[in-house]
Design a protein around this motif. Sequence first.
Motif, mmCIF file in Angstrom:
data_model
loop_
_atom_site.group_PDB
_atom_site.id
_atom_site.type_symbol
_atom_site.label_atom_id
_atom_site.label_comp_id
_atom_site.label_asym_id
_atom_site.label_seq_id
_atom_site.Cartn_x
_atom_site.Cartn_y
_atom_site.Cartn_z
ATOM 1 N N MET A 95 -19.256 -1.729 -21.643
ATOM 2 C CA MET A 95 -19.729 -2.615 -21.016
ATOM 3 C C MET A 95 -19.309 -3.162 -20.110
ATOM 4 N N GLU A 96 -19.072 -3.693 -19.075
ATOM 5 C CA GLU A 96 -19.072 -4.257 -17.788
ATOM 6 C C GLU A 96 -18.306 -5.454 -17.944
ATOM 7 N N PRO A 97 -17.132 -5.308 -17.489
ATOM 8 C CA PRO A 97 -15.629 -6.537 -18.058
ATOM 9 C C PRO A 97 -16.932 -8.029 -17.460
ATOM 10 N N GLY A 98 -17.404 -8.672 -17.483
ATOM 11 C CA GLY A 98 -18.418 -9.651 -17.204
ATOM 12 C C GLY A 98 -17.363 -10.584 -17.181
ATOM 13 N N PRO A 99 -17.622 -11.916 -16.189
ATOM 14 C CA PRO A 99 -16.755 -12.265 -15.866
ATOM 15 C C PRO A 99 -16.401 -13.707 -17.810
ATOM 16 N N GLU A 100 -17.708 -13.557 -18.567
ATOM 17 C CA GLU A 100 -17.443 -13.514 -19.834
ATOM 18 C C GLU A 100 -15.880 -12.671 -20.613
ATOM 19 N N ALA A 101 -16.183 -12.133 -20.184
ATOM 20 C CA ALA A 101 -14.268 -11.632 -20.944
ATOM 21 C C ALA A 101 -13.366 -11.511 -20.625
ATOM 22 N N PRO A 183 -9.099 -9.002 -18.718
ATOM 23 C CA PRO A 183 -10.239 -8.829 -19.052
ATOM 24 C C PRO A 183 -10.166 -8.144 -20.428
ATOM 25 N N ALA A 184 -10.262 -8.964 -21.357
ATOM 26 C CA ALA A 184 -10.889 -8.643 -22.993
ATOM 27 C C ALA A 184 -11.147 -8.923 -23.904
ATOM 28 N N ARG A 185 -11.705 -7.934 -24.808
ATOM 29 C CA ARG A 185 -12.769 -8.052 -25.894
ATOM 30 C C ARG A 185 -12.853 -7.305 -27.135
ATOM 31 N N ASP A 211 -8.783 -2.424 -17.311
ATOM 32 C CA ASP A 211 -7.497 -2.420 -16.094
ATOM 33 C C ASP A 211 -7.946 -2.062 -14.689
ATOM 34 N N GLY A 212 -9.876 -2.198 -14.577
ATOM 35 C CA GLY A 212 -9.997 -2.037 -13.707
ATOM 36 C C GLY A 212 -11.264 -0.990 -13.288
ATOM 37 N N GLN A 213 -10.573 -0.168 -14.933
ATOM 38 C CA GLN A 213 -11.644 1.518 -13.902
ATOM 39 C C GLN A 213 -12.412 1.766 -16.042
ATOM 40 N N ALA A 214 -11.633 0.770 -16.689
ATOM 41 C CA ALA A 214 -11.851 1.025 -17.926
ATOM 42 C C ALA A 214 -11.176 0.756 -19.033
ATOM 43 N N TRP A 215 -11.879 0.627 -20.827
ATOM 44 C CA TRP A 215 -11.285 -0.376 -21.628
ATOM 45 C C TRP A 215 -10.268 0.583 -22.256
ATOM 46 N N GLN A 216 -8.858 -0.505 -22.313
ATOM 47 C CA GLN A 216 -7.869 0.925 -22.987
ATOM 48 C C GLN A 216 -7.469 -0.302 -24.361
ATOM 49 N N ARG A 217 -7.263 0.493 -25.419
ATOM 50 C CA ARG A 217 -7.263 0.320 -26.633
ATOM 51 C C ARG A 217 -5.882 -0.019 -26.437
ATOM 52 N N PHE A 218 -5.709 -0.983 -27.422
ATOM 53 C CA PHE A 218 -4.509 -2.053 -27.258
ATOM 54 C C PHE A 218 -4.579 -2.712 -29.447
ATOM 55 N N ASP A 219 -3.556 -2.209 -29.902
ATOM 56 C CA ASP A 219 -4.306 -2.166 -31.592
ATOM 57 C C ASP A 219 -2.748 -3.198 -31.994
ATOM 58 N N ALA A 220 -3.155 -3.954 -31.958
ATOM 59 C CA ALA A 220 -1.872 -4.387 -32.607
ATOM 60 C C ALA A 220 -1.123 -5.132 -33.792
#
Lengths: 280, 331
Positions: A95-101, A183-185, A211-220
């Motif tokens: 997905m593109e990090p559009g404004p909704e993210a 941007p986060a999902r 991060d500006g280039q790709a979605w990076q995973r973060f598992d809280a």
Amino acid sequence: MRGRGRLALPVILTMAASSPSAVTAEGIGLYLWEIGEVSVSDPSQLTDGPVTVQLDVANVQQFASFLQKYVTLEIVRADTQSITVLSKSTDSIRMEPGPEASAPSFIIDYDEPAITALLDEVDRESSAAATPEALRKFVNEHISDKTYLRAYDIASKVAATGSGDCTEHAFLLAALARAEGYPARVVVGVLMRATDEKVQSFGHAWTVVHDGQAWQRFDATLPEDPAPNEWLRYLPLMPVVNEDSGYNMGLMEKVAVWPRSVRLVPEPVREGVGQAESLR
Amino acid sequence: MSAGSFHECWFFTDPIDIASSTAGIADAMIENQSEQYGSVGLRNVLHVDAGEIDGSPFLALEWFYTVGKAPEALVGLIKIRAAERDGTHVICAHSLPGYRQTFADGFAEVVRRLDSGSEAADPYYEEIYVFELNGLKAAFASMTMSRDEEGDTRIDTTEAMLIPISSTELATSDSTTVSWSTPDGYLINAMDSSVENGELTMDLSLQLDDEGAWVVDGSFSGKPISEQLGTEGDPVSALGEMLAVRHLLQEPDATSIDLVSWIPDADPAAFTHVTVARDPDSDALGAASITMGPLKINGEFDDTGSMRHGTMNVGGVALVMERVFTAGALR
């Protein structure tokens, strides 16, 4: 459906996400639910390379359409009962990090006072801008009551209660990340975990930050990510795209096509890819 | 109950949330044991059940626990049964191991003797469903329909669930709905509330405003909500859904009927599209499906449009709905 049971959607979702085999992966603090397991000859040999995974699903066509639309997992085979995918450690959402993210929503409601108060706490802990990793650790510590009893609480509620399982961790982290300008999902999918004798698979939810280039995973849910001395493989299946007050139905769309079982396929699915690199 | 039988019963003439109250009384009893004998060690859900007793829905719950420290640790078992009859709730507890059937029989007798003296309008139709989740009878849904002088129908529904989500954690859910329906099954207004684990999670009303638009007001997921719903057709009531099924099954040429319904769990601020369809793959009389979004219930319906039995598979969850009681006539 009134009168014949309106199906209490949050409860069904909780049920789908936990019982009858809700587990806490001891030692690493993950709160997730077991789907299946497979014996492998030597789990200690699993690496960060690609692995092939077979997902048994009720509706192959619908499930495949979700994968093709939303995630980078490569489908290598499909039959009437299952889909086999090639999983890489870098797989994420498509997905593109559009404004909704980046915007507040009903469930990622970082404009609520409970979230604002948490952000003040984050700021007090560090004079520098909070990184996604710092936020991830903060969320892990803030949610001190690790429990399945919450039924997909929205972010501001998680901030207030400090309670929940993987979805609550993911919603709160997405809210804090957006508030800090990232941007986060939230992504739901499967987590595979190797133990001494087998590989278990679990339903799970986590956060991705662009991060500006790709979605990076973060598992809280993890005190440390990546978990030390653990082989974990995340299979992103679907992002949470419906963030308005109808989010329960959006989650139900995912649960309705959820894999009934997940297996690590111990043989290569096609020449030159998979087995040789993943199971040395 | 007789003295010394280790039974205790509580009666409530005001409305209570039956599932969360059942769980709460069990918690209080175990806490009481803990205060006497030491901290709680093990604590596991041993049994949950749901059903009906002569037209009164009930829930049952058993906790196994230990208190105190070894070697003096004590083992305990709490059995709780809760039911509602004509607006009066009764919850009974039994704190000795064993005697499950004896306790169940005694509780059933208590329920049968309940007389609330309620002056509420007599319903013209009642039904109770039991829900089985992955083989576990964990919930009930009851509905009554009564008619006012103008011919409109008031529909009262109650649902309660006890769900062991792990061996040591029990989730509870209670919901109540009061809605009014025109005689031909269209919604006039509705009020809906849900309590999850003892916490109010939804408290909503839906009605037409002065300009004829549907408006929802109240709270959902802990947030205030006040929105106008889009116009996608006239929403039907539970009575309307039953009438639609009846119509479908009576018309040989009909294959499906599309409806809109207000299902706030799905989305409080939008109507949900519901499709009732004849099951082309089944020869069974009354076989039909109800689809809303990604959810599909395959059911068997009687000629009034009431579902006898339904199944729904959602991922790893198999949900079975069984009608266990009806009274009156659905007109």
